[in-house]
Design a protein around this motif. Sequence first.
Motif, PDB file in Angstrom:
ATOM      1  N   ARG A  14       0.837  -1.202   0.000  1.00  9.88           N
ATOM      2  CA  ARG A  14       0.000   0.000   0.000  1.00  9.88           C
ATOM      3  C   ARG A  14       0.874   1.255   0.000  1.00  9.88           C
ATOM      4  NH1 ARG A  14      -0.883   4.668   2.578  1.00  9.88           N
ATOM      5  NH2 ARG A  14      -0.677   3.675   4.620  1.00  9.88           N
ATOM      6  N   ASP A  15       1.491   1.607   1.131  1.00  2.00           N
ATOM      7  CA  ASP A  15       2.308   2.827   1.167  1.00  2.00           C
ATOM      8  C   ASP A  15       3.531   2.650   0.260  1.00  2.00           C
ATOM      9  OD1 ASP A  15       2.758   5.409   2.011  1.00  2.00           O
ATOM     10  OD2 ASP A  15       2.653   4.949   4.136  1.00  2.00           O
ATOM     11  N   HIS A  98      -8.661  -0.485   8.215  1.00  3.60           N
ATOM     12  CA  HIS A  98      -7.781   0.577   8.706  1.00  3.60           C
ATOM     13  C   HIS A  98      -8.351   1.900   8.210  1.00  3.60           C
ATOM     14  CE1 HIS A  98      -3.469   2.516   8.413  1.00  3.60           C
ATOM     15  NE2 HIS A  98      -4.238   3.109   9.308  1.00  3.60           N
ATOM     16  N   PHE A 100      -8.574   6.213   8.506  1.00  2.00           N
ATOM     17  CA  PHE A 100      -7.724   7.320   8.957  1.00  2.00           C
ATOM     18  C   PHE A 100      -8.310   8.668   8.591  1.00  2.00           C
ATOM     19  CE2 PHE A 100      -5.685   9.225   5.181  1.00  2.00           C
ATOM     20  CZ  PHE A 100      -6.075   8.323   4.198  1.00  2.00           C
ATOM     21  N   SER A 140      -6.014   5.522  12.365  1.00  2.52           N
ATOM     22  CA  SER A 140      -4.787   6.325  12.267  1.00  2.52           C
ATOM     23  C   SER A 140      -5.110   7.801  12.271  1.00  2.52           C
ATOM     24  CB  SER A 140      -4.062   6.057  10.940  1.00  2.52           C
ATOM     25  OG  SER A 140      -3.390   4.845  10.976  1.00  2.52           O
ATOM     26  N   GLU A 142      -3.745  10.793  10.921  1.00  3.81           N
ATOM     27  CA  GLU A 142      -2.735  11.239   9.956  1.00  3.81           C
ATOM     28  C   GLU A 142      -2.089  12.548  10.438  1.00  3.81           C
ATOM     29  OE1 GLU A 142      -4.215  12.425   6.154  1.00  3.81           O
ATOM     30  OE2 GLU A 142      -2.282  12.182   5.169  1.00  3.81           O
ATOM     31  N   ASN A 168      -3.022   4.017  15.658  1.00  6.24           N
ATOM     32  CA  ASN A 168      -1.768   4.279  14.949  1.00  6.24           C
ATOM     33  C   ASN A 168      -1.440   5.770  14.985  1.00  6.24           C
ATOM     34  OD1 ASN A 168       0.446   3.670  13.281  1.00  6.24           O
ATOM     35  ND2 ASN A 168      -0.725   4.191  11.445  1.00  6.24           N
ATOM     36  N   PRO A 170       0.813   8.108  13.116  1.00  7.12           N
ATOM     37  CA  PRO A 170       1.760   8.278  12.010  1.00  7.12           C
ATOM     38  C   PRO A 170       2.594   9.557  12.072  1.00  7.12           C
ATOM     39  CG  PRO A 170      -0.485   7.917  11.190  1.00  7.12           C
ATOM     40  CD  PRO A 170      -0.573   8.229  12.658  1.00  7.12           C
ATOM     41  N   THR A 172       3.563  11.235   9.458  1.00  2.99           N
ATOM     42  CA  THR A 172       3.256  11.257   8.028  1.00  2.99           C
ATOM     43  C   THR A 172       4.310  11.968   7.188  1.00  2.99           C
ATOM     44  OG1 THR A 172       0.943  11.244   8.658  1.00  2.99           O
ATOM     45  CG2 THR A 172       1.425  11.945   6.410  1.00  2.99           C
ATOM     46  N   HIS A 203       4.008   4.525  12.610  1.00  2.00           N
ATOM     47  CA  HIS A 203       4.096   4.518  11.144  1.00  2.00           C
ATOM     48  C   HIS A 203       4.967   5.716  10.777  1.00  2.00           C
ATOM     49  CE1 HIS A 203       2.066   4.204   7.045  1.00  2.00           C
ATOM     50  NE2 HIS A 203       2.659   5.381   6.989  1.00  2.00           N
ATOM     51  N   HIS A 205       7.755   7.923   8.322  1.00  2.00           N
ATOM     52  CA  HIS A 205       8.354   8.188   7.014  1.00  2.00           C
ATOM     53  C   HIS A 205       9.768   8.707   7.228  1.00  2.00           C
ATOM     54  CE1 HIS A 205       5.150   7.277   4.136  1.00  2.00           C
ATOM     55  NE2 HIS A 205       4.382   7.392   5.209  1.00  2.00           N
TER      56      HIS A 205
HETATM   57  O1  KIV Z   1       1.721   8.319   6.350  1.00  4.08           O
HETATM   58  C1  KIV Z   1       0.551   8.218   6.744  1.00  4.08           C
HETATM   59  O2  KIV Z   1       0.042   9.011   7.541  1.00  4.08           O
HETATM   60  C2  KIV Z   1      -0.242   7.106   6.222  1.00  4.08           C
HETATM   61  C3  KIV Z   1      -1.551   6.848   6.893  1.00  4.08           C
HETATM   62  C4  KIV Z   1      -2.613   6.517   5.911  1.00  4.08           C
HETATM   63  C5  KIV Z   1      -1.383   5.770   7.919  1.00  4.08           C
HETATM   64  O3  KIV Z   1       0.205   6.390   5.349  1.00  4.08           O
END
Ligand code: KIV
Length: 515
Positions: A14-15, A98, A100, A140, A142, A168, A170, A172, A203, A205
């Motif tokens: 997905r991501d 899930h 968000f 989540s 976000e 969750n 994140p 982001t 979660h 990045h």
């Molecule tokens: O990075 C993010 O916030 C996401 C959410 C959809 C979990 O990918």
Amino acid sequence: MSDDIVRIFDTTLRDGEQSPGCSMNLPEKLSLARQLEKLGVDVIEAGFPIASEGDFESVQAVARELRETSVCGLARTGREDVERAVRALEPAVRPRVHTFIATSDIHLKHKLRMSREQVLEEVDRAVRQARGFCDDVEFSAEDATRSDWEYLVQVFDTAVAAGATTCNVPDTVGYTTPSEYAALIGHLKENVQGADRVTFSVHCHNDLGLAVANSLAAVQAGARQIECTVNGIGERAGNTSTEEVVMAIKTRRDVFAGVDTAIRTTEIYPSSRLLSSIIGVPVQPNKAVVGANAFAHEAGIHQDGVLKAPITYEIMTPESIGRASNELVMGKHSGRHAFRERLLELGYELEDEEFQRAFKRFKDLADAKKTIFNEDLEAIVSDSVVATDDRFSLGDMVISSGTFPTPSATVQLLVDEEPRKTTALGVGPVDALFKAITELTDTKCELIRYQVHAVTAGLDALGEVSVTVSEDGRRVIGHGAHEDVLVASAKAYVHAINKLEWHKRRHQLGEPTGI
Ligand code: KIV
Ligand code: ZN
């Protein structure tokens, strides 16, 4: 779930898949999902069902296929979004919805144009709707790391009261730091009502290169689910890399208060290789855990130490991640049985036809190249696992190039099983080759990227080529491996064109293609 276990939530499909150059078609997603199940991830986020028909079909197909791993579909909080995710997950043995919504004032003001109260109502409604379908619901927030902490507590209070089982948090935009993130997780665990009944998840990045460090700091603060991707692929600078967090927790259980994951670490390297070969994006050589140099000791003083006692410079072994040490493994006298055994050790179980193709490639390579390394075998496997209903297959080819004559390529292809041959000129041998193949296949595709790299060291190394092409807005990647890089190039280009043909045929039949 025991408090000693950190769940691994894999979002490669997905991501990871939504990042540029990483798209996969349906069979590719299924083969990766099977490998992720083998790896032992707890949850596979298979896609975002409302995003496209292809995404819906992929989540549904993965849900149908996997019997042990939870399969998750992503949805915004809208009624229709959640409904699509629920429909796609219907065949799953262990479904997870899930949902968000963004919670930072920046997102509320500029993106959602909603008040904090409206967002709370959305959270409550979406989580209740998802709980109407299954017991396993993740919520989540976000952009949580740029949200007001007290408001975040209210958001998660609402989600937990509505029935969310995983909360969750994140990062982001990859903005937080390890100490700040750990403090936020601690604050939420302490202040959210019913926090002891739910799993806190992270979660991250990697915009500042901190995704793995942030995830690990959160585990120390009590998070018990990490969302991550194989090879760290994902939006912009990527997501937390699965192999790195898993091996950090395993190697430093003393630091992580005895927690562990359920990952079969010997499947880490096969998973990394499989993903790379599907998306055609090689792993950087110095990448932790799975990079080509991750276990290579170059400095004399290190080599001396490792020979005397591996513990001097080795904190984990290549074998522990399923990477057999890089020694000569096979020769031209090795038979089918030894070849099959070796592939099994490397984690590959091939169908009969694929095995026969791989064995023939191995024998040809063993005739041309003295030393066959595990990486060569892996390249052979990824080259041999091709669709059996390909429209085009490469026959013989002759290339002429140099400083004086204009480079030319004569290529023979089987097109719908009929032999066809042509000769083309080009500015270089690859150009001539691709022009000849373009003419024989009548493709209209545009070449976007051409990459070549040597699978192992040495002048007789196998060349691995990946070619990205695009037609009518669809991008696909083809691969080829051969001791002659021009043959590898032709294979990769034909592979990519076959993929486009596959999409066209499915499209004509009205069947989903996964992108
Ligand atoms: O990075 C993010 O916030 C996401 C959410 C959809 C979990 O990918
Ligand atoms: Zn993300």
